[in-house]
Design a protein around this motif. Structure first.
Motif, PDB file in Angstrom:
ATOM      1  N   ASP A 144       0.945  -0.777   0.130  1.00 13.36           N
ATOM      2  CA  ASP A 144       0.085   0.167   0.180  1.00 13.36           C
ATOM      3  C   ASP A 144       0.991   1.251   0.118  1.00 13.36           C
ATOM      4  OD1 ASP A 144      -1.919  -1.656  -0.150  1.00 13.36           O
ATOM      5  OD2 ASP A 144      -3.158  -1.419   1.888  1.00 13.36           O
ATOM      6  N   ALA A 145       2.088   1.115   1.173  1.00 13.41           N
ATOM      7  CA  ALA A 145       2.692   2.790   0.773  1.00 13.41           C
ATOM      8  C   ALA A 145       3.253   2.651  -0.853  1.00 13.41           C
ATOM      9  CB  ALA A 145       3.977   2.247   1.418  1.00 13.41           C
ATOM     10  N   ARG A 146       3.913   1.586  -0.870  1.00 15.62           N
ATOM     11  CA  ARG A 146       4.382   1.516  -2.770  1.00 15.62           C
ATOM     12  C   ARG A 146       3.504   2.380  -3.216  1.00 15.62           C
ATOM     13  NH1 ARG A 146       9.757   3.015  -2.444  1.00 15.62           N
ATOM     14  NH2 ARG A 146      10.846   1.059  -2.020  1.00 15.62           N
ATOM     15  N   TYR A 147       2.318   1.388  -3.486  1.00 16.26           N
ATOM     16  CA  TYR A 147       1.529   2.211  -4.667  1.00 16.26           C
ATOM     17  C   TYR A 147       0.875   3.955  -4.342  1.00 16.26           C
ATOM     18  CZ  TYR A 147      -3.606   2.122  -6.459  1.00 16.26           C
ATOM     19  OH  TYR A 147      -4.666   2.613  -7.515  1.00 16.26           O
ATOM     20  N   THR A 148       0.650   4.070  -3.054  1.00 16.19           N
ATOM     21  CA  THR A 148       0.822   5.187  -2.929  1.00 16.19           C
ATOM     22  C   THR A 148       1.775   6.291  -3.508  1.00 16.19           C
ATOM     23  OG1 THR A 148      -0.662   5.060  -0.443  1.00 16.19           O
ATOM     24  CG2 THR A 148      -0.075   7.469  -0.832  1.00 16.19           C
ATOM     25  N   GLU A 149       2.846   5.828  -3.333  1.00 12.09           N
ATOM     26  CA  GLU A 149       4.275   6.585  -4.240  1.00 12.09           C
ATOM     27  C   GLU A 149       3.618   6.560  -5.388  1.00 12.09           C
ATOM     28  OE1 GLU A 149       7.011   4.712  -0.851  1.00 12.09           O
ATOM     29  OE2 GLU A 149       7.385   4.410  -2.887  1.00 12.09           O
ATOM     30  N   GLY A 150       3.000   5.458  -5.790  1.00 11.66           N
ATOM     31  CA  GLY A 150       3.133   5.675  -7.404  1.00 11.66           C
ATOM     32  C   GLY A 150       2.162   6.544  -7.875  1.00 11.66           C
ATOM     33  N   THR A 151       0.860   6.351  -7.198  1.00 16.51           N
ATOM     34  CA  THR A 151      -0.370   7.175  -7.612  1.00 16.51           C
ATOM     35  C   THR A 151      -0.160   8.605  -7.678  1.00 16.51           C
ATOM     36  OG1 THR A 151      -1.343   6.967  -5.567  1.00 16.51           O
ATOM     37  CG2 THR A 151      -2.576   5.069  -7.101  1.00 16.51           C
ATOM     38  N   VAL A 152       0.230   8.678  -6.501  1.00 14.18           N
ATOM     39  CA  VAL A 152       0.697  10.196  -6.457  1.00 14.18           C
ATOM     40  C   VAL A 152       1.305  11.694  -6.991  1.00 14.18           C
ATOM     41  CG1 VAL A 152       2.360  12.194  -4.977  1.00 14.18           C
ATOM     42  CG2 VAL A 152       0.408  10.019  -4.096  1.00 14.18           C
ATOM     43  N   THR A 153       2.488   9.974  -7.767  1.00 12.28           N
ATOM     44  CA  THR A 153       3.809  10.776  -8.475  1.00 12.28           C
ATOM     45  C   THR A 153       3.242  10.449 -10.451  1.00 12.28           C
ATOM     46  OG1 THR A 153       5.617   9.649  -8.133  1.00 12.28           O
ATOM     47  CG2 THR A 153       5.891   9.952  -9.848  1.00 12.28           C
ATOM     48  N   ALA A 154       1.904   9.572 -10.380  1.00 13.78           N
ATOM     49  CA  ALA A 154       1.671   9.300 -11.481  1.00 13.78           C
ATOM     50  C   ALA A 154       0.088  10.006 -11.785  1.00 13.78           C
ATOM     51  CB  ALA A 154       0.592   8.085 -12.049  1.00 13.78           C
ATOM     52  N   ASP A 155      -0.157  11.075 -10.322  1.00 17.99           N
ATOM     53  CA  ASP A 155      -1.422  12.012 -10.975  1.00 17.99           C
ATOM     54  C   ASP A 155      -0.281  12.931 -10.856  1.00 17.99           C
ATOM     55  OD1 ASP A 155      -3.161  10.495  -9.952  1.00 17.99           O
ATOM     56  OD2 ASP A 155      -3.211  10.712  -7.770  1.00 17.99           O
ATOM     57  N   ALA A 156       0.845  13.367 -10.848  1.00 16.55           N
ATOM     58  CA  ALA A 156       1.414  14.822 -11.519  1.00 16.55           C
ATOM     59  C   ALA A 156       1.565  14.885 -12.767  1.00 16.55           C
ATOM     60  CB  ALA A 156       2.526  14.732 -10.875  1.00 16.55           C
ATOM     61  N   LEU A 157       1.090  13.143 -13.531  1.00 14.24           N
ATOM     62  CA  LEU A 157       1.288  13.445 -14.950  1.00 14.24           C
ATOM     63  C   LEU A 157      -0.449  14.075 -15.630  1.00 14.24           C
ATOM     64  CD1 LEU A 157       3.478  10.572 -15.515  1.00 14.24           C
ATOM     65  CD2 LEU A 157       4.346  12.877 -15.563  1.00 14.24           C
ATOM     66  N   LEU A 158      -1.092  13.545 -14.647  1.00 17.04           N
ATOM     67  CA  LEU A 158      -2.455  13.903 -14.887  1.00 17.04           C
ATOM     68  C   LEU A 158      -3.122  15.030 -14.848  1.00 17.04           C
ATOM     69  CD1 LEU A 158      -4.022  10.544 -14.214  1.00 17.04           C
ATOM     70  CD2 LEU A 158      -2.874  11.079 -16.270  1.00 17.04           C
ATOM     71  N   ASN A 159      -4.509  15.684 -15.292  1.00 15.84           N
ATOM     72  CA  ASN A 159      -5.066  16.963 -15.128  1.00 15.84           C
ATOM     73  C   ASN A 159      -5.690  16.424 -13.593  1.00 15.84           C
ATOM     74  OD1 ASN A 159      -7.333  15.613 -14.859  1.00 15.84           O
ATOM     75  ND2 ASN A 159      -7.884  16.695 -16.951  1.00 15.84           N
ATOM     76  N   GLN A 160      -5.787  17.379 -12.594  1.00 20.83           N
ATOM     77  CA  GLN A 160      -6.384  17.575 -11.719  1.00 20.83           C
ATOM     78  C   GLN A 160      -7.549  16.990 -11.281  1.00 20.83           C
ATOM     79  OE1 GLN A 160      -7.574  21.525  -9.860  1.00 20.83           O
ATOM     80  NE2 GLN A 160      -7.859  20.180  -7.684  1.00 20.83           N
ATOM     81  N   ASP A 161      -8.425  16.200 -12.443  1.00 19.56           N
ATOM     82  CA  ASP A 161      -9.716  15.442 -12.212  1.00 19.56           C
ATOM     83  C   ASP A 161      -9.707  14.973 -12.761  1.00 19.56           C
ATOM     84  OD1 ASP A 161     -11.505  18.534 -11.692  1.00 19.56           O
ATOM     85  OD2 ASP A 161     -11.508  18.821 -13.621  1.00 19.56           O
ATOM     86  N   HIS A 162      -8.556  14.146 -13.179  1.00 15.13           N
ATOM     87  CA  HIS A 162      -7.946  12.766 -14.029  1.00 15.13           C
ATOM     88  C   HIS A 162      -8.935  12.329 -14.966  1.00 15.13           C
ATOM     89  CE1 HIS A 162      -6.405  11.107  -9.672  1.00 15.13           C
ATOM     90  NE2 HIS A 162      -6.167  11.975 -10.165  1.00 15.13           N
ATOM     91  N   THR A 163      -9.464  13.457 -15.595  1.00 11.34           N
ATOM     92  CA  THR A 163      -9.593  13.141 -17.155  1.00 11.34           C
ATOM     93  C   THR A 163      -9.099  13.291 -18.299  1.00 11.34           C
ATOM     94  OG1 THR A 163     -10.304  16.293 -17.486  1.00 11.34           O
ATOM     95  CG2 THR A 163     -12.189  14.496 -16.204  1.00 11.34           C
ATOM     96  N   ASP A 164      -8.001  14.094 -17.987  1.00  9.48           N
ATOM     97  CA  ASP A 164      -7.165  13.832 -19.247  1.00  9.48           C
ATOM     98  C   ASP A 164      -5.385  13.875 -18.425  1.00  9.48           C
ATOM     99  OD1 ASP A 164      -6.201  14.170 -21.959  1.00  9.48           O
ATOM    100  OD2 ASP A 164      -6.303  16.387 -22.226  1.00  9.48           O
ATOM    101  N   LEU A 165      -4.419  14.143 -19.827  1.00 11.24           N
ATOM    102  CA  LEU A 165      -2.871  14.148 -19.375  1.00 11.24           C
ATOM    103  C   LEU A 165      -3.040  15.570 -19.089  1.00 11.24           C
ATOM    104  CD1 LEU A 165      -0.919  12.161 -22.006  1.00 11.24           C
ATOM    105  CD2 LEU A 165      -1.768  11.606 -19.843  1.00 11.24           C
ATOM    106  N   ASN A 166      -1.741  16.402 -18.455  1.00 11.78           N
ATOM    107  CA  ASN A 166      -1.466  17.229 -17.246  1.00 11.78           C
ATOM    108  C   ASN A 166      -1.352  18.973 -18.627  1.00 11.78           C
ATOM    109  OD1 ASN A 166      -1.075  19.471 -16.131  1.00 11.78           O
ATOM    110  ND2 ASN A 166       0.460  18.400 -14.248  1.00 11.78           N
ATOM    111  N   THR A 167      -1.997  18.989 -19.665  1.00  7.29           N
ATOM    112  CA  THR A 167      -1.754  19.625 -20.356  1.00  7.29           C
ATOM    113  C   THR A 167      -1.515  21.152 -20.096  1.00  7.29           C
ATOM    114  OG1 THR A 167      -3.907  20.981 -20.483  1.00  7.29           O
ATOM    115  CG2 THR A 167      -3.644  18.882 -21.979  1.00  7.29           C
ATOM    116  N   GLY A 168      -1.336  21.346 -18.605  1.00 12.15           N
ATOM    117  CA  GLY A 168      -0.662  22.757 -17.972  1.00 12.15           C
ATOM    118  C   GLY A 168       0.653  22.442 -17.823  1.00 12.15           C
TER     119      GLY A 168
END
Length: 343
Positions: A144-168
């Motif tokens: 779970d700890a490693r999974y949390t690190e992974g989701t937190v990191t990958a979320d930086a590549l996505l937009n805030q709503d998780h509907t697309d990549l981080n175009t900003g």
């Protein structure tokens, strides 16, 4: 920690393991041991040792494309990138004074956050010998700890709503499918980057980060030694120009993107040790690994005297174990990045 303490911790953990595996004698000993205040603490320390060992064996995907960092506190951290030194030195004619040079700076902010859960060992679980809920707790929490690190990191590549990549961050996100031609064109585009002075920049080592749906295609593109080009009736065999050009990273957390094209997403990112990393994953200094603790608060009887831990917490009859992990991630520099939603 003394050898005696280590032995006691190991014995407590092993006793609980035997009880969870159905050993009737061990179950009886657990119920008896829980009447002492130190057994839950020893058991928690045993879980912590196993948790850290399991945690260390899990290789995180994010470490293949994100720079690891530690921070002193929860405040927003400022990373200053001094670009001086990446444009070459000025030629100095004989007898000429050295010119002063301005330092261009970029600033990037990120912070860490606290994550965790509580796991109650209830009084009823002890009475009924239903201890299976704690089976493999150390492995579960490590994953779970490693999974949390992974989701937190990958979320930086996505937009805030998780509907697309981080175009900003990426700026332009195309819809180009992953092919040999498109990958080569993307790499060539990153190879021609120029700095503010118009000088060509050295392309860093790159990672081809793909969603699971592109895993085999991506590996085929960069692993093939030879390729065959057919023009009419003529077939030409040549060395694969993409062979070993990039390292493929399959990031399952890209599927957190709810976009219909999430599973065909691919991108190029600098390797974590590059001079211009794209992503940073941060940990709190001194607390880089998950931390497991036990709450042992039975209270006291009105007439005095201690109460065994098996009687549970003063509030809810539980013996609670709590895990905490501190991590954060953010985008930094998009200079050497390329992103596509795919076909």
């Amino acid at each position: 920690m003394t050898t005696t303490n280590l032995r006691a911790i190991g014995e407590a953990y092993n006793l609980f393991e035997r009880a969870m595996n159905g050993d009737l004698r061990a179950k009886a000993e657990v119920r008896e041991s829980l009447t002492t205040s130190d057994f839950p603490i020893l058991l928690g320390q045993g879980y912590q040792r196993k948790l850290l060992a399991q945690y260390a064996t899990i290789d995180p995907v994010w470490a293949q494309y994100s720079m690891r960092s530690t921070v002193p506190n929860f405040k927003r951290q400022r990373l200053v990138d001094i670009l001086g030194g990446r444009r070459g030195l000025t030629r100095i004619p004989e007898g000429t004074e050295y010119p002063a040079r301005d330092l261009d700076e970029n600033e990037y902010d990120f912070s860490v956050a606290k994550y965790g859960d509580r796991f109650p060992l209830t009084w009823e679980m002890v009475i009924n010998d239903e201890l299976g809920a704690f089976r493999g707790l150390d492995q579960v929490l490590a994953a779970d700890a490693r999974y949390t690190e992974g989701t937190v990191t990958a979320d930086a590549l996505l937009n805030q709503d998780h509907t697309d990549l981080n175009t900003g961050f990426f700026g332009t996100v195309v819809n180009t499918p992953l092919t040999a031609d498109s990958l080569q064109a993307a790499i060539e585009g990153l190879s021609s980057k120029r700095n503010a002075e118009g000088q060509t920049m050295v392309r860093p080592e790159l990672r081809l980060v793909v969603a699971p749906g592109l895993e085999f295609l991506a590996k085929q593109l960069v692993a093939a030694v030879e390729v065959r080009l057919t023009n009419g009736n003529r077939t030409t065999v040549m060395n694969n120009p993409l062979a070993g050009m990039v390292q493929v990273v399959v990031e399952p957390n890209l599927l957190r993107n709810t976009n219909a094209k999430a599973n065909t997403t691919w991108m190029l990112l600098p390797a974590p040790g590059a001079a211009r990393p794209a992503i940073v994953t941060g940990f709190l200094a001194g607390h880089e690994a998950p931390d497991l603790r036990v709450k042992n608060d039975q209270g006291v009887r009105p007439g005095g005297g201690s109460i065994g831990a098996s009687e549970g917490s003063f509030d809810d009859d539980t013996i609670q174990y709590r895990v905490r992990h501190v991590v954060g991630a953010a985008t930094i520099d998009n200079t050497f990045t390329y992103a596509s939603r795919g076909a």
